[in-house]
Design a protein around this motif. Sequence first.
Motif, PDB file in Angstrom:
ATOM      1  N   VAL A   1    -149.889   3.483  98.547  1.00 46.48           N
ATOM      2  CA  VAL A   1    -149.692   4.870  98.132  1.00 46.48           C
ATOM      3  C   VAL A   1    -150.916   5.261  97.303  1.00 46.48           C
ATOM      4  O   VAL A   1    -151.134   4.724  96.218  1.00 46.48           O
ATOM      5  CB  VAL A   1    -148.384   5.029  97.318  1.00 46.48           C
ATOM      6  N   ALA A   2    -151.712   6.191  97.825  1.00 43.08           N
ATOM      7  CA  ALA A   2    -153.004   6.530  97.224  1.00 43.08           C
ATOM      8  C   ALA A   2    -152.881   7.336  95.932  1.00 43.08           C
ATOM      9  O   ALA A   2    -153.689   7.172  95.023  1.00 43.08           O
ATOM     10  CB  ALA A   2    -153.869   7.283  98.224  1.00 43.08           C
ATOM     11  N   TYR A   3    -151.876   8.211  95.864  1.00 41.58           N
ATOM     12  CA  TYR A   3    -151.719   9.065  94.682  1.00 41.58           C
ATOM     13  C   TYR A   3    -150.267   9.494  94.584  1.00 41.58           C
ATOM     14  O   TYR A   3    -149.499   9.377  95.546  1.00 41.58           O
ATOM     15  CB  TYR A   3    -152.650  10.285  94.757  1.00 41.58           C
ATOM     16  N   GLU A   4    -149.886   9.995  93.420  1.00 37.97           N
ATOM     17  CA  GLU A   4    -148.502  10.395  93.187  1.00 37.97           C
ATOM     18  C   GLU A   4    -148.059  11.428  94.222  1.00 37.97           C
ATOM     19  O   GLU A   4    -148.763  12.407  94.483  1.00 37.97           O
ATOM     20  CB  GLU A   4    -148.352  10.988  91.781  1.00 37.97           C
ATOM     21  N   GLY A   5    -146.915  11.169  94.842  1.00 36.36           N
ATOM     22  CA  GLY A   5    -146.370  12.073  95.839  1.00 36.36           C
ATOM     23  C   GLY A   5    -146.844  11.815  97.263  1.00 36.36           C
ATOM     24  O   GLY A   5    -146.340  12.422  98.202  1.00 36.36           O
TER      25      GLY A   5
ATOM     26  N   CYS B   1    -150.461   0.223  86.746  1.00 38.28           N
ATOM     27  CA  CYS B   1    -151.824   0.226  86.225  1.00 38.28           C
ATOM     28  C   CYS B   1    -152.652   1.339  86.859  1.00 38.28           C
ATOM     29  O   CYS B   1    -153.874   1.327  86.770  1.00 38.28           O
ATOM     30  CB  CYS B   1    -152.498  -1.121  86.490  1.00 38.28           C
ATOM     31  N   GLY B   2    -151.984   2.265  87.536  1.00 34.68           N
ATOM     32  CA  GLY B   2    -152.678   3.368  88.195  1.00 34.68           C
ATOM     33  C   GLY B   2    -152.581   3.285  89.704  1.00 34.68           C
ATOM     34  O   GLY B   2    -152.025   2.347  90.270  1.00 34.68           O
ATOM     35  N   TYR B   3    -153.128   4.318  90.341  1.00 33.82           N
ATOM     36  CA  TYR B   3    -153.160   4.395  91.807  1.00 33.82           C
ATOM     37  C   TYR B   3    -154.488   3.868  92.310  1.00 33.82           C
ATOM     38  O   TYR B   3    -155.465   3.926  91.583  1.00 33.82           O
ATOM     39  CB  TYR B   3    -152.966   5.852  92.263  1.00 33.82           C
ATOM     40  N   PRO B   4    -154.481   3.377  93.532  1.00 27.36           N
ATOM     41  CA  PRO B   4    -153.401   3.256  94.509  1.00 27.36           C
ATOM     42  C   PRO B   4    -152.373   2.182  94.118  1.00 27.36           C
ATOM     43  O   PRO B   4    -152.693   1.220  93.428  1.00 27.36           O
ATOM     44  CB  PRO B   4    -154.097   2.889  95.816  1.00 27.36           C
ATOM     45  N   VAL B   5    -151.141   2.394  94.603  1.00 23.28           N
ATOM     46  CA  VAL B   5    -150.038   1.462  94.372  1.00 23.28           C
ATOM     47  C   VAL B   5    -149.663   0.810  95.698  1.00 23.28           C
ATOM     48  O   VAL B   5    -149.512   1.499  96.707  1.00 23.28           O
ATOM     49  CB  VAL B   5    -148.801   2.190  93.797  1.00 23.28           C
ATOM     50  N   ALA B   6    -149.513  -0.499  95.678  1.00 23.13           N
ATOM     51  CA  ALA B   6    -149.002  -1.221  96.853  1.00 23.13           C
ATOM     52  C   ALA B   6    -147.494  -1.372  96.667  1.00 23.13           C
ATOM     53  O   ALA B   6    -147.037  -1.816  95.617  1.00 23.13           O
ATOM     54  CB  ALA B   6    -149.649  -2.593  96.968  1.00 23.13           C
TER      55      ALA B   6
END
Length: 129
Positions: free
Chosen positions: A46-50, A21-26
């Motif tokens: 994880v705050a953003y991709e990469g 559903c988007g960032y951030p990802v747990a």
Amino acid sequence: MTFKAQWYRDKFAKKRGKGFCGYPVATVAFYGPDDTIATKVVVGIVAYEGADADPVERWFCKTTDPRTDPEVTEAIVRFIDQHGAKSVAAADRVIGCPHEEGIDYPEGEKCTQCPFWANRDRWSGEIMQ
């Protein structure tokens, strides 16, 4: 199970089941001495991709499995909410040894405390040749 414990368990399952559903990802991962019981759970944001996971929180259980421990489930949900995670990615099983390479045993070696994982692929659970 108390109402409160069931509420947190359901809330975690709902967050986990929504997909991306988007960032951030747990990210949530369970570790144990074998694939039947977990003794540790690690949650990273994880705050953003990469990006690398930061912050990262670890919970350890000596007498219960953190996958079913209501206090740990509550702590996981609170941590995820506190950091505003929009998505939750969680493995549905134990994915490896709870000991950390370079901390609990030397880099490049196998954990002597968890022989179950010594020659096993942590993602498939299959023994590697």
